[in-house]
Design an enzyme around this catalytic site. Structure first.
Site, short mmCIF file in Angstrom:
data_model
loop_
_atom_site.label_atom_id
_atom_site.label_comp_id
_atom_site.label_asym_id
_atom_site.label_seq_id
_atom_site.Cartn_x
_atom_site.Cartn_y
_atom_site.Cartn_z
N SER A 73 39.92 38.57 42.66
CA SER A 73 38.71 38.03 43.27
C SER A 73 38.43 38.53 44.68
O SER A 73 37.34 38.33 45.20
CB SER A 73 38.77 36.50 43.29
OG SER A 73 38.57 35.98 41.99
N SER A 90 35.57 36.47 42.45
CA SER A 90 34.74 35.38 42.92
C SER A 90 34.31 35.54 44.38
O SER A 90 33.45 34.78 44.86
CB SER A 90 35.50 34.04 42.76
OG SER A 90 36.71 34.03 43.48
N LYS A 121 33.96 32.94 52.62
CA LYS A 121 33.69 32.55 51.24
C LYS A 121 33.35 31.06 51.17
O LYS A 121 33.97 30.24 51.86
CB LYS A 121 34.93 32.87 50.39
CG LYS A 121 34.76 32.70 48.89
CD LYS A 121 36.03 33.17 48.19
CE LYS A 121 35.89 33.11 46.67
NZ LYS A 121 37.08 33.69 46.00
#
Length: 520
Positions: free
Chosen positions: A188, A164, A89
């Site tokens: 997320s 996210s 990420k």
């Protein structure tokens, strides 16, 4: 068949293999790290124009790392991920790459060293390919920002891959890499895993060190409620990655080490399961019903003891509505620089009655929460963890939907808190507020419990459907094992149409007319 044909077949077979399977192929000499990396880089080149999952590439350093991995393998070295390509990420620091969290103000923020989680992957031999896309400030169920643009869902590019950790889940579903790491405070990890049909694990709070994540860089204190954890295409890879990611904090390692208990059961039929598909006080959506019916049917077919909330004695199940109020309060107050309320939200805040103890009121008050009130909420959180411990003396996991809907179409309307999303109910489709999509995702976050999101097939529109298994504090191996046993019985990840690999390459999926990312 020539040697080159055999090599191509092997590479194609590894596109959607697990990280563990890729590592075994490398260790057994069936493929080289350089060849595997080049194959997967070619997949990114071929497909990522349509989905934009991995906007940050590090090809040349990855190639150097793959060459080093091949040399190490030739020397007889063996490590869990030696030569396996991975992405991470964007909010995780990777030395030499930008960490912006999608915020243009940090677009030149080059990390000096790896985050602790990335360092753990490197130590295990992983080849870092690049970084996957996120929403602005990691604060959305969609992944788009003015730095990297919009990420699309491989199952339908007109839909979001979630947020996210949206780019993370899309990269897995598209067959770029077999393993990713993300973060989770409001689903997320688990919601993107659900939207893309992959696996995701939210670890027990505090289990995985967060040093070296987010912006600004150099923070020592870990943000309340946030956890870091793995995403993968198999439950076994979640187990593999979790073992690598824990016990990385150098200060804690001086005197403390997490020794997680083994999974409670080795057979699915031994699990005691509570299935919840309707949030108290809310109407059950069609998607929530489909999730529970599919899960209950599979579990009962396997001889699993399945219960529903109506079967429980009073007081055994914690008060989910009350817990959600505390979650919304601590979630909002966890932001170091909370965003300004929209005009409509400000008006609601000013009109709040002092007696209003709803979750909405807690969210509106969160940015101005007094420390004394935070301490009361924190006490409620710790008490809740003990309530769940009593519950898990009688049950092994709680299974719920991950969200009340599958992946939805892109919606970048502002302000964000005024957005609504179409959710199907038995009597028709209605618009549901953005803030009302987080009940299931938030359930394990407040008490810090482990939760594993696992795919259970497709819905009538051909979109992925997932459930989550929530377990007792520090019993991460139990929820992962539960997901793995269901995977062994019924299968798990399915490759999106058009992304399946073969010697004869399928056509690249069409790029949709996607909305333009707004300026920050």
């Amino acid at each position: 068949m020539s040697l080159q044909d055999i090599t191509n077949d092997q590479l194609h077979a590894l596109s959607f293999a697990s990280a563990g399977e890729q590592a075994r192929a490398l260790a057994e000499g069936r493929v080289s790290a350089v060849a595997l990396l080049e194959h997967l880089l070619a997949r990114i080149d071929r497909f990522d124009g349509a989905i934009n999952a991995v906007p940050v590439r590090d090809d040349e350093r990855a190639r150097a790392a793959a060459r080093e991995a091949d040399a190490a393998l030739a020397r007889g070295e063996r490590r869990p991920l030696l030569g396996v390509p991975v992405t991470v990420k964007e909010s995780f620091d990777v030395a030499g790459l930008v960490t912006s969290s999608g915020n243009p103000a940090f677009a030149d923020n080059v990390a000096r060293e790896d985050s602790l989680a990335v360092a753990a992957l490197r130590e295990a031999g992983a080849v870092i390919v690049g970084k996957s896309n996120v929403p602005l400030g990691l604060a959305d169920l969609q992944s788009y920002n003015a730095v990297y643009g919009i990420s699309n869902n491989p199952w339908d590019p007109a839909r979001t891959p979630g947020g996210s950790s949206g780019g993370s889940a899309a990269a897995l579903a598209a067959g770029y890499v077999a393993l990713e790491i993300g973060t989770d405070i409001g689903g997320s990890i688990r919601i993107p895993a659900h939207f893309n049909g992959v696996y995701g694990h939210k670890p027990t709070a505090g289990l995985v060190a967060l040093r070296g994540t987010g912006v600004p860089s150099g923070r020592h204190a870990e943000r309340d409620l946030v956890v870091a954890g793995p995403l993968a295409r198999t439950a076994s890879d979640l187990e593999l990655a979790l073992g690598l990611l824990i016990n990385r904090d150098p200060l804690l390692a001086k005197g403390w080490k997490a020794n997680l208990p083994p999974a409670r059961h080795a057979r699915l039929s031994d699990f005691r399961v509570l299935v919840i598909d309707q949030w108290p006080g809310s109407e059950r959506s069609v998607h929530e019903r489909q999730v529970s019916e599919r899960v209950v049917d599979r579990l009962r077919t396997q001889g699993v003891q399945v219960s529903r909330p109506a079967d429980l004695p009073p007081g055994l199940l914690p008060d989910l509505v009350r817990s959600h109020r505390v979650y919304r309060s601590l979630l909002g107050s966890s932001l170091a620089t909370p965003p300004a309320l929209s005009e409509a939200a400000q008006q609601r805040f000013e009109a709040l009655s002092p007696e209003d103890d709803s979750a909405d009121a807690a969210w509106l008050r969160a940015s101005t929460l007094r420390h004394s009130q935070w301490l009361q909420d924190h006490e409620a959180r710790v008490a809740l963890r003990h309530q769940w411990e009593r519950f898990f003396a009688q049950f092994d996991v709680v299974v719920t939907p991950v969200a009340p809907l599958p992946a939805f179409r892109h919606n970048h309307d502002e302000p964000k808190d005024a957005r609504t999303y179409p959710v199907a109910f038995e009597d028709g489709t209605r618009e549901v507020r953005f803030l009302d999509l987080f009940a299931w995702a938030g359930l394990p976050v407040l008490p810090g419990l482990p939760a594993t999101s696992f795919p259970i097939g497709l819905d009538d529109e051909g979109l992925p459907v997932s459930a989550q298994a929530v377990g007792a504090y520090l019993e991460d191996r139990t929820t992962i094992a539960f997901a793995r046993l269901l995977e062994e019985a019924y299968g798990g990840f399915i490759a999106p149409p058009g992304y399946e690999d073969s010697v004869a390459a399928p056509a690249t999926p069409a790029t949709p007319a996607a909305p333009t990312a707004p300026a920050a």
